[in-house]
Motif scaffolding. Structure first.
Motif, PDB file in Angstrom:
ATOM      1  N   GLU A 171       0.811  -1.196   0.000  1.00 40.97           N
ATOM      2  CA  GLU A 171       0.000   0.000   0.000  1.00 40.97           C
ATOM      3  C   GLU A 171       0.852   1.255   0.000  1.00 40.97           C
ATOM      4  OE1 GLU A 171       0.472  -2.060   2.488  1.00 40.97           O
ATOM      5  OE2 GLU A 171       0.936  -0.947   4.317  1.00 40.97           O
ATOM      6  N   HIS A 207      -7.529  -5.693  -0.147  1.00 43.82           N
ATOM      7  CA  HIS A 207      -6.686  -5.471   1.039  1.00 43.82           C
ATOM      8  C   HIS A 207      -5.888  -4.174   0.890  1.00 43.82           C
ATOM      9  CE1 HIS A 207      -3.962  -6.552   4.418  1.00 43.82           C
ATOM     10  NE2 HIS A 207      -3.093  -5.891   3.684  1.00 43.82           N
ATOM     11  N   GLU A 208      -5.233  -4.014  -0.237  1.00 42.70           N
ATOM     12  CA  GLU A 208      -4.371  -2.838  -0.402  1.00 42.70           C
ATOM     13  C   GLU A 208      -5.196  -1.552  -0.471  1.00 42.70           C
ATOM     14  OE1 GLU A 208      -1.503  -3.514   0.291  1.00 42.70           O
ATOM     15  OE2 GLU A 208      -1.432  -5.648  -0.185  1.00 42.70           O
ATOM     16  N   HIS A 253      -6.273  -0.379   2.852  1.00 42.13           N
ATOM     17  CA  HIS A 253      -5.189   0.322   3.548  1.00 42.13           C
ATOM     18  C   HIS A 253      -5.340   1.843   3.416  1.00 42.13           C
ATOM     19  CE1 HIS A 253      -2.200  -2.262   5.358  1.00 42.13           C
ATOM     20  NE2 HIS A 253      -2.115  -3.038   4.300  1.00 42.13           N
ATOM     21  N   GLU A 256      -2.077  -3.113   9.577  1.00 44.81           N
ATOM     22  CA  GLU A 256      -2.345  -4.383   8.882  1.00 44.81           C
ATOM     23  C   GLU A 256      -3.565  -5.106   9.446  1.00 44.81           C
ATOM     24  OE1 GLU A 256      -1.297  -5.181   6.178  1.00 44.81           O
ATOM     25  OE2 GLU A 256       0.574  -4.083   5.951  1.00 44.81           O
ATOM     26  N   TYR A 300      -1.075  -8.943  11.483  1.00 42.24           N
ATOM     27  CA  TYR A 300      -2.264  -9.240  10.686  1.00 42.24           C
ATOM     28  C   TYR A 300      -3.376  -9.893  11.520  1.00 42.24           C
ATOM     29  CZ  TYR A 300       0.507  -8.108   6.569  1.00 42.24           C
ATOM     30  OH  TYR A 300       1.274  -7.451   5.642  1.00 42.24           O
TER      31      TYR A 300
END
Ligand SMILES: [Zn+2]
Length: 625
Positions: free
Chosen positions: A336, A358-359, A362, A381, A440
């Motif tokens: 990211e 996911h990115e 971010h 994360e 995570y």
């Protein structure tokens, strides 16, 4: 129905209402430093070296007088003997992407970033290069609430791609330019955060960037920020899905501006196919990938999914604040950056959507919150994992909870004996395994589990309050605690203190179920060191269910009915000092099928074997698990 009614309940009076009334809050009200950069860069594609001339204006909003500044010089990590190289080779469980690859680099393959000269309002500034950190001693100290301007030049070399940044990545992308410029370190109430780079986390100062990149005109550039003159570049709209044929050799200058970002990344490739999807409200999603027929189909499907992801995030986590976001094939997995991600692109649809979600998510926790990732990697994360699982469940509905694997990752870490307190700085975990699970899985479960403490609806409204109070303010765990205290009316010190600062584990079990004179006496015991409130359900032989909540005394209150999707009754609080807890409800063992703790699987209880007792038919008297 099971013959359990909701009262009167023996013992103390149940907490029925949140008892804290908070009118003003100290959450996220600290000062922030600010930096604006203007940079002119030229990249030579024959030597992979670049030069830059830059000017930055730094505003010191702290109460301190600053006599020195620190910059990050990340590319210097890609040199044999660097802290990243040695760390990568000596850690117990090396990252196979790095291993000993840095140690083997030849001079023309290494990374480099050197600041050649710097002046502060005309006065020469002494510079001290310390690997991936530059120390700058200011001729004129910066007083509180004052600004200074620095003019400087730098030279760099793009390393062969080892990790995140570099040239010629595994999918053939020519340049992944991340952590590539002298980047001012963040300063806050704890001082400077100029961590020597060992391939883990980042932290930066918010501000505006104005960047001009000159290179061979045959390359297409994808970048943080907004391209200021797309028509001159031949980058006009609508782009459709095409490559730009420009004559090689001629130089072209690309001009980008980004506002309110703490980093600036870009990528360049001759083959990029570029497409744009404009969303309702005007935000643009940009897509850059190689014209590989194998991946064209899944990349064509990506915009539709990401449009839905944006809508979901805007609704549940607060509105995306920048004018565009780019999905760029580059890097070595997914990483990211503000307004942009570098992702490897040779993936099947589910994987491409998963990494893109996911990115992109971010953007909220890395881009907008930007908690100090070094000190609290789980706030970036982990929270990103939490929200992206929610987005994925929205895009691809499934029946089971999408957060279960956060718990299995955490349990595996606890069982391995490698568990370290989450408060440890990201760079200093003894294993990549412990760091990874903590950043995570732990971060994800910390949020998900908080739903059990404060109620699922409070958790959701808390996200929006967190966005309102803390975006662009680098929240730390205490800021977050204050937001969720304000949302729930509960005291949450114990939750953040114990889970973040210790390796204690949670194990609450059912000790016994006893029938006495037509009443059920149910005793719970705390076996692990961690304290928590308890959700439990009594299931009758007729399948009827009665949900109960046992508040924890330290919370000074309880989640209230209406904060969950299901009805429940509140029992007297469990004093945190008491190893066992007994409550009494009307009912008989004859009508009881089972007692289940944490039926929604929202706590990280390390021993599930004592969380459920089934009552054999015809059983009377005393039941133990
Ligand atoms: Zn991530």
């Amino acid at each position: 129905m099971l013959s359990v009614n909701l009262g009167p309940i023996h013992g103390a009076i149940a907490f029925g209402m949140a008892i804290l009334s908070v009118t003003s809050l100290a959450q996220c009200d600290g000062w922030q430093q600010h930096v604006d950069y203007s940079m002119d860069i030229e990249l030579d594609v024959r030597t992979h070296r670049y030069t830059g001339s830059a000017q930055l204006t730094y505003t010191n909003n702290s109460p301190d007088t600053l006599k020195e500044l620190f910059f990050h010089l990340y590319p210097n990590a890609f040199r044999p003997g660097s802290e990243m190289d040695v760390r990568s080779r000596t850690i117990e469980d090396p990252d196979s992407r790095i291993g000993d690859r840095i140690a083997d680099l030849e001079p023309h393959q290494m990374g480099e970033l050197i600041v050649k000269d710097m002046a502060q309002q005309g006065k020469e500034v002494p510079l001290e290069h310390m690997g991936t950190v530059l120390k700058v001693t200011l001729p004129r100290a910066i007083l509180p609430n004052r600004s200074t301007t620095l003019a400087y030049s730098f030279v760099g070399q793009v390393p062969v791609q080892i990790r995140r940044s570099g040239r010629n990545n595994s999918e053939g992308i020519a340049y992944t330019m991340t952590q590539w410029y002298p980047k001012l370190a963040e300063y806050d109430e704890r001082g400077w955060h100029a961590y020597p780079y060992v391939a883990r986390e980042f932290h930066g100062v918010w501000g505006d960037l104005d960047v001009r990149i000159t290179m061979d005109s045959a390359y297409t550039i994808a970048s943080t920020g907004t391209l200021m003159d797309p028509h001159r570049i031949g980058h006009g709209y609508p782009l459709g899905r095409k490559r730009f044929e420009r004559p090689a050799g001629d130089k072209l200058t690309w001009h980008f501006q980004a506002k309110n970002v703490h980093d600036f990344a870009w990528a360049a490739d001759k083959e990029y196919v570029h497409s744009v999807r404009e969303l309702e409200g005007g935000t643009e999603l940009h897509f850059f990938h190689r014209p590989d027929p194998e991946i064209a189909e899944v990349w064509n499907e990506l915009p539709g999914y990401m449009e839905k992801a944006m809508a979901y995030m805007n609704e549940h986590f607060g509105a995306y604040p920048w004018p565009r976001y780019s999905f760029v094939q580059g890097g070595d997995g997914g990483m990211e950056y503000p307004m942009l991600t570098m992702i490897t692109g040779k993936r099947r649809l589910g994987s491409l959507v998963g990494v893109s979600v996911h990115e992109f998510v971010h953007s909220w926790f890395h881009g907008m919150m930007a908690s100090n990732e070094g000190r609290y990697p789980w706030m970036d994360e982990g929270f990103t994992e939490y929200a992206s699982k929610e987005v994925m469940a929205h895009l691809f509905p499934r029946s089971e909870s999408s957060h279960l694997n956060a718990y299995s990752g955490y349990y595996a870490l606890v069982e391995s004996g490698k568990h370290e307190a989450p408060v440890i700085h990201a760079d200093h975990f003894e294993t990549n395994f412990a760091y990874g699970v903590t950043a995570y899985n732990f971060g994800e479960l910390l949020l998900h589990q908080m739903g059990a403490v404060i109620g699922e609806k409070n958790l959701r409204s808390g996200f929006l309050r967190y966005y309102d109070a803390c975006r662009f303010k680098h929240p730390d765990p205490v800021d977050m605690e204050r937001v969720f205290e304000a949302t729930s009316g509960l005291e949450l010190d114990w939750y953040f203190d114990e889970w973040v600062n210790t390796t204690r584990t949670l194990d609450i079990g059912i000790q016994q179920v006893l029938e006495v004179d037509g009443e059920l006496h149910i005793t719970l015991e705390r076996i692990g060191g961690m304290v928590m409130p308890v959700d439990l359900v009594l299931v009758g032989t007729d399948d009827g269910q009665q949900h109960f909540h046992v508040p924890l005394s330290l919370a000074l209150g309880s989640k209230t009915p209406g904060t969950e999707e299901y009805p429940f009754a509140i029992l007297p609080a469990w004093q945190w000092t008491d190893p066992t807890y007994t409550f009494v409800v009307p009912g008989t063992l004859k009508d009881l099928r089972e007692v289940v703790l944490d039926p929604l699987r929202r706590t990280a209880d390390v021993d599930r074997s004592n969380d459920r007792v089934s009552v054999p038919s015809g059983m009377g008297g005393l039941i133990r698990p």
